[in-house]
Write a protein that holds these residues in place. Structure first.
Motif, PDB file in Angstrom:
ATOM      1  N   TRP A 169       0.815  -1.210   0.000  1.00 55.73           N
ATOM      2  CA  TRP A 169       0.000   0.000   0.000  1.00 55.73           C
ATOM      3  C   TRP A 169       0.855   1.269   0.000  1.00 55.73           C
ATOM      4  CZ3 TRP A 169      -5.014  -0.604  -0.903  1.00 55.73           C
ATOM      5  CH2 TRP A 169      -5.689  -1.748  -0.463  1.00 55.73           C
ATOM      6  N   ALA A 170       2.118   1.174  -0.352  1.00 56.03           N
ATOM      7  CA  ALA A 170       3.036   2.305  -0.201  1.00 56.03           C
ATOM      8  C   ALA A 170       2.520   3.588  -0.840  1.00 56.03           C
ATOM      9  CB  ALA A 170       4.405   1.941  -0.779  1.00 56.03           C
ATOM     10  N   GLU A 171       2.025   3.498  -2.060  1.00 51.35           N
ATOM     11  CA  GLU A 171       1.577   4.713  -2.753  1.00 51.35           C
ATOM     12  C   GLU A 171       0.354   5.323  -2.084  1.00 51.35           C
ATOM     13  OE1 GLU A 171       3.191   6.243  -5.701  1.00 51.35           O
ATOM     14  OE2 GLU A 171       4.590   5.082  -4.490  1.00 51.35           O
ATOM     15  N   GLN A 172      -0.559   4.474  -1.613  1.00 53.95           N
ATOM     16  CA  GLN A 172      -1.739   4.988  -0.920  1.00 53.95           C
ATOM     17  C   GLN A 172      -1.342   5.633   0.413  1.00 53.95           C
ATOM     18  OE1 GLN A 172      -1.880   1.792  -2.529  1.00 53.95           O
ATOM     19  NE2 GLN A 172      -2.786   2.988  -4.183  1.00 53.95           N
ATOM     20  N   ILE A 173      -0.417   4.997   1.124  1.00 61.73           N
ATOM     21  CA  ILE A 173       0.027   5.542   2.407  1.00 61.73           C
ATOM     22  C   ILE A 173       0.681   6.902   2.207  1.00 61.73           C
ATOM     23  CG2 ILE A 173       1.663   5.223   4.304  1.00 61.73           C
ATOM     24  CD1 ILE A 173       1.131   2.161   3.995  1.00 61.73           C
ATOM     25  N   ARG A 174       1.566   7.012   1.222  1.00 58.61           N
ATOM     26  CA  ARG A 174       2.253   8.286   0.983  1.00 58.61           C
ATOM     27  C   ARG A 174       1.260   9.407   0.684  1.00 58.61           C
ATOM     28  NH1 ARG A 174       5.736   4.865  -2.207  1.00 58.61           N
ATOM     29  NH2 ARG A 174       7.632   4.417  -1.039  1.00 58.61           N
ATOM     30  N   SER A 175       0.267   9.115  -0.109  1.00 57.77           N
ATOM     31  CA  SER A 175      -0.690  10.139  -0.503  1.00 57.77           C
ATOM     32  C   SER A 175      -1.677  10.469   0.614  1.00 57.77           C
ATOM     33  CB  SER A 175      -1.452   9.677  -1.750  1.00 57.77           C
ATOM     34  OG  SER A 175      -2.448  10.609  -2.109  1.00 57.77           O
ATOM     35  N   LEU A 176      -2.238   9.443   1.232  1.00 60.90           N
ATOM     36  CA  LEU A 176      -3.314   9.662   2.196  1.00 60.90           C
ATOM     37  C   LEU A 176      -2.815  10.167   3.536  1.00 60.90           C
ATOM     38  CD1 LEU A 176      -5.386   6.441   1.430  1.00 60.90           C
ATOM     39  CD2 LEU A 176      -6.091   8.802   0.933  1.00 60.90           C
ATOM     40  N   ALA A 177      -1.587   9.822   3.929  1.00 60.00           N
ATOM     41  CA  ALA A 177      -1.098  10.181   5.263  1.00 60.00           C
ATOM     42  C   ALA A 177      -0.942  11.681   5.451  1.00 60.00           C
ATOM     43  CB  ALA A 177       0.229   9.481   5.546  1.00 60.00           C
ATOM     44  N   ALA A 178      -0.968  12.455   4.380  1.00 57.87           N
ATOM     45  CA  ALA A 178      -0.881  13.913   4.511  1.00 57.87           C
ATOM     46  C   ALA A 178      -2.087  14.470   5.252  1.00 57.87           C
ATOM     47  CB  ALA A 178      -0.762  14.553   3.128  1.00 57.87           C
ATOM     48  N   ASP A 179      -3.262  13.865   5.070  1.00 57.24           N
ATOM     49  CA  ASP A 179      -4.467  14.413   5.689  1.00 57.24           C
ATOM     50  C   ASP A 179      -5.422  13.330   6.192  1.00 57.24           C
ATOM     51  OD1 ASP A 179      -5.100  13.525   3.159  1.00 57.24           O
ATOM     52  OD2 ASP A 179      -6.051  15.381   2.486  1.00 57.24           O
ATOM     53  N   HIS A 180      -4.943  12.103   6.324  1.00 57.46           N
ATOM     54  CA  HIS A 180      -5.724  11.011   6.899  1.00 57.46           C
ATOM     55  C   HIS A 180      -4.865  10.291   7.947  1.00 57.46           C
ATOM     56  CE1 HIS A 180      -7.896  11.627   3.124  1.00 57.46           C
ATOM     57  NE2 HIS A 180      -8.901  10.917   3.607  1.00 57.46           N
ATOM     58  N   ARG A 181      -5.532   9.634   8.871  1.00 55.24           N
ATOM     59  CA  ARG A 181      -4.816   8.688   9.746  1.00 55.24           C
ATOM     60  C   ARG A 181      -4.927   7.328   9.082  1.00 55.24           C
ATOM     61  NH1 ARG A 181      -6.607   6.204  14.728  1.00 55.24           N
ATOM     62  NH2 ARG A 181      -8.449   7.531  14.560  1.00 55.24           N
ATOM     63  N   VAL A 182      -3.831   6.832   8.567  1.00 60.48           N
ATOM     64  CA  VAL A 182      -3.817   5.604   7.782  1.00 60.48           C
ATOM     65  C   VAL A 182      -3.334   4.455   8.656  1.00 60.48           C
ATOM     66  CG1 VAL A 182      -2.973   4.468   5.708  1.00 60.48           C
ATOM     67  CG2 VAL A 182      -3.339   6.951   5.703  1.00 60.48           C
ATOM     68  N   ILE A 183      -4.168   3.442   8.787  1.00 58.34           N
ATOM     69  CA  ILE A 183      -3.877   2.266   9.605  1.00 58.34           C
ATOM     70  C   ILE A 183      -3.675   1.085   8.656  1.00 58.34           C
ATOM     71  CG2 ILE A 183      -4.807   0.693  11.355  1.00 58.34           C
ATOM     72  CD1 ILE A 183      -6.651   3.254  12.105  1.00 58.34           C
ATOM     73  N   ALA A 184      -2.483   0.539   8.638  1.00 56.73           N
ATOM     74  CA  ALA A 184      -2.181  -0.602   7.765  1.00 56.73           C
ATOM     75  C   ALA A 184      -1.603  -1.721   8.626  1.00 56.73           C
ATOM     76  CB  ALA A 184      -1.198  -0.194   6.675  1.00 56.73           C
ATOM     77  N   TYR A 185      -1.932  -2.953   8.262  1.00 57.50           N
ATOM     78  CA  TYR A 185      -1.421  -4.067   9.065  1.00 57.50           C
ATOM     79  C   TYR A 185      -0.982  -5.220   8.170  1.00 57.50           C
ATOM     80  CZ  TYR A 185      -5.951  -6.546   8.515  1.00 57.50           C
ATOM     81  OH  TYR A 185      -7.059  -7.192   8.013  1.00 57.50           O
ATOM     82  N   ASP A 186      -0.070  -6.023   8.715  1.00 62.81           N
ATOM     83  CA  ASP A 186       0.391  -7.230   8.030  1.00 62.81           C
ATOM     84  C   ASP A 186      -0.524  -8.386   8.407  1.00 62.81           C
ATOM     85  OD1 ASP A 186       2.689  -6.238   6.680  1.00 62.81           O
ATOM     86  OD2 ASP A 186       3.851  -6.322   8.527  1.00 62.81           O
ATOM     87  N   GLN A 187      -1.144  -9.005   7.401  1.00 54.50           N
ATOM     88  CA  GLN A 187      -1.944 -10.199   7.666  1.00 54.50           C
ATOM     89  C   GLN A 187      -1.056 -11.266   8.323  1.00 54.50           C
ATOM     90  OE1 GLN A 187      -5.226 -10.475   6.998  1.00 54.50           O
ATOM     91  NE2 GLN A 187      -5.748  -9.537   5.035  1.00 54.50           N
ATOM     92  N   ARG A 188      -1.656 -12.120   9.130  1.00 51.92           N
ATOM     93  CA  ARG A 188      -0.860 -13.136   9.833  1.00 51.92           C
ATOM     94  C   ARG A 188      -0.055 -13.991   8.849  1.00 51.92           C
ATOM     95  NH1 ARG A 188      -4.412 -17.092  13.205  1.00 51.92           N
ATOM     96  NH2 ARG A 188      -5.216 -15.132  14.082  1.00 51.92           N
ATOM     97  N   GLY A 189       1.218 -14.178   9.193  1.00 57.22           N
ATOM     98  CA  GLY A 189       2.125 -14.915   8.329  1.00 57.22           C
ATOM     99  C   GLY A 189       2.783 -14.071   7.260  1.00 57.22           C
ATOM    100  N   HIS A 190       2.421 -12.813   7.166  1.00 51.21           N
ATOM    101  CA  HIS A 190       2.976 -11.898   6.179  1.00 51.21           C
ATOM    102  C   HIS A 190       3.733 -10.768   6.882  1.00 51.21           C
ATOM    103  CE1 HIS A 190      -0.436 -13.776   4.082  1.00 51.21           C
ATOM    104  NE2 HIS A 190       0.107 -13.419   2.936  1.00 51.21           N
ATOM    105  N   GLY A 191       4.705 -10.177   6.188  1.00 50.89           N
ATOM    106  CA  GLY A 191       5.416  -9.034   6.738  1.00 50.89           C
ATOM    107  C   GLY A 191       5.959  -9.324   8.127  1.00 50.89           C
TER     108      GLY A 191
END
Length: 307
Positions: A50-72
Motif C-alpha cells: 500500500w506504499a503509494e496509498q500511504i504516501r498520498s493519504l497520510a498527509a491528511d488522513h490517519r492511515v492504519i495498515a497491518y500485516d496479515q498473519r504470516g505476512h510481513g
C-alpha cells in the motif's frame, strides 16, 4: 530512485492481539484526529503493498495498515491443525486491529485488496466491524469460485483448468530469487501487460518476501473460499474496483458483487490493469478511498474527531 523503493512516512507501530493470541503488526501513519482509513492487503503481500496509498493519504488522513498473519512482520499462526489459517482468523485479526486503533464508536473507511477484501467480507457480520466501518472499498477481489474463474492457466473453463489453477497457486515450492524470469512470470499472472518495469519489480520483491508456509497455508483457504453470505452482510456503502486484465480475480467477480451488495456505490473497471491495482493504478485506487472518506466521514466528522 523509484518512488516504489523510497521509505514510507514516519509511522507509529503497535501490536494487535487476535482472538487466538496471534500478534498482528500494525503501522499508523498521518495526523491523529484525521479521518481514519484501514488498509488490508492481499495474499503474499504486506503493508509495503500500500506504499503509494500511504504516501498520498497520510498527509491528511490517519492511515492504519497491518500485516496479515504470516505476512510481513506478523508471525505465522501458532495454532495447529490448520486452524490458524481460516476466514474466521482473518475476521478475528481485522476486529483486533480495529479495536486496537480506533476509539469506541469511531468510524473508518476500510480498503481491502484481494485477500484483504475477503477479510472484510469475512468480518462483515462482526460487532467490531459494524461499530467501526463507515464504508468499504473492495479492490480486485471475489467471494467464492476463485480457482474456477481465474484465468492464470490458459485453458477453457472447466474442471481441468480449476484443478491446475489450484495446483499452481497452492504449490509448496519456493519462489526463488527475484530475477528476469520470475518477474516475467509474476507479471503474466498478476499484472496488466502494460505494467511499468519498476512496478513489476516492486510487486515481485513484496511477493517473494512472503514466507513459503504462509503462502501455502492461505492458498488452501482461498481454494475453498465461500464468502457469499459475508458479501450480503456488507450493509455499509461499498465501492468495487477491478482491472479488466485481472487473471486472479477477473471482473466477473466484481460485477457479481456490485449486483449482490446491499449498498454498492459504484463499480470501477480499470482498462488494461491486472490484479495488483494499488501498485499498477495507485492514483485511481487512492481516489476511490478519498471519495469514500469525503462522502462517509466528511469534514464535519473530521472536525469533531479533532476537537
Amino acid at each position: 530512485m523509484s518512488r516504489h523503493l523510497t521509505p514510507l512516512p514516519e509511522s507509529r507501530a503497535l501490536t494487535a492481539v487476535s482472538a487466538d493470541g496471534s500478534p498482528i503488526h500494525v503501522e499508523v501513519y498521518g495526523p491523529e484526529g484525521a479521518p481514519a482509513v484501514v488498509l488490508s492487503h492481499g495474499w503474499t503481500c504486506s503493508i509495503a503493498f500500500w506504499a503509494e496509498q500511504i504516501r498520498s493519504l497520510a498527509a491528511d488522513h490517519r492511515v492504519i495498515a497491518y500485516d496479515q498473519r504470516g505476512h510481513g512482520r506478523s508471525p505465522a499462526p501458532a495454532a495447529t491443525g490448520g486452524s490458524g489459517y481460516s476466514t474466521t482468523a482473518l475476521a478475528d485479526d481485522l476486529e483486533a486491529v480495529l479495536a486496537a486503533t480506533l476509539g469506541p464508536g469511531e468510524r473508518a473507511v476500510l480498503a481491502g485488496h484481494s485477500m484483504g477484501g475477503m477479510t472484510v467480507m469475512a468480518a462483515a457480520g462482526r460487532p467490531g466491524f459494524r461499530q467501526h466501518a463507515a464504508a468499504v472499498l473492495l479492490c480486485s477481489t471475489g467471494p467464492s469460485r476463485l480457482t474456477a474463474e481465474a484465468t492464470v492457466v490458459p485453458l477453457r473453463p472447466g474442471g481441468l483448468r480449476s484443478r491446475l489453477t489450484a495446483a499452481v497457486l497452492g504449490a509448496k515450492a519456493p519462489l526463488g530469487p527475484v530475477n528476469a524470469v520470475s518477474k516475467k512470470i509474476l507479471k503474466y499472472a498478476t499484472m496488466g501487460p502494460g505494467s511499468a518495469p519498476e512496478r513489476v519489480e516492486a510487486c515481485a520483491r513484496i511477493v517473494h518476501a512472503c514466507p513459503r508456509g504462509a503462502r501455502y497455508g492461505w492458498s488452501q483457504v482461498l481454494a475453498g473460499l465461500d464468502l457469499e453470505a459475508g458479501l450480503r452482510e456488507l450493509r455499509v456503502p461499498v465501492a468495487v474496483l477491478v482491472g479488466t486484465a485481472d487473471r486472479l480475480t477477473p471482473a466477473v467477480h466484481s460485477r457479481a458483487m456490485a449486483e449482490a451488495l446491499p449498498h454498492c456505490t459504484g463499480l470501477v473497471e480499470l482498462a488494461g490493469m491486472g490484479h495488483m491495482t494499488p501498485v499498477e493504478a495507485p492514483e485511481a485506487v487512492t481516489a476511490q478511498i478519498r471519495e469514500l472518506t469525503l462522502t462517509y466521514l466528511g469534514v464535519k466528522e473530521n472536525e469533531e474527531a479533532g476537537a
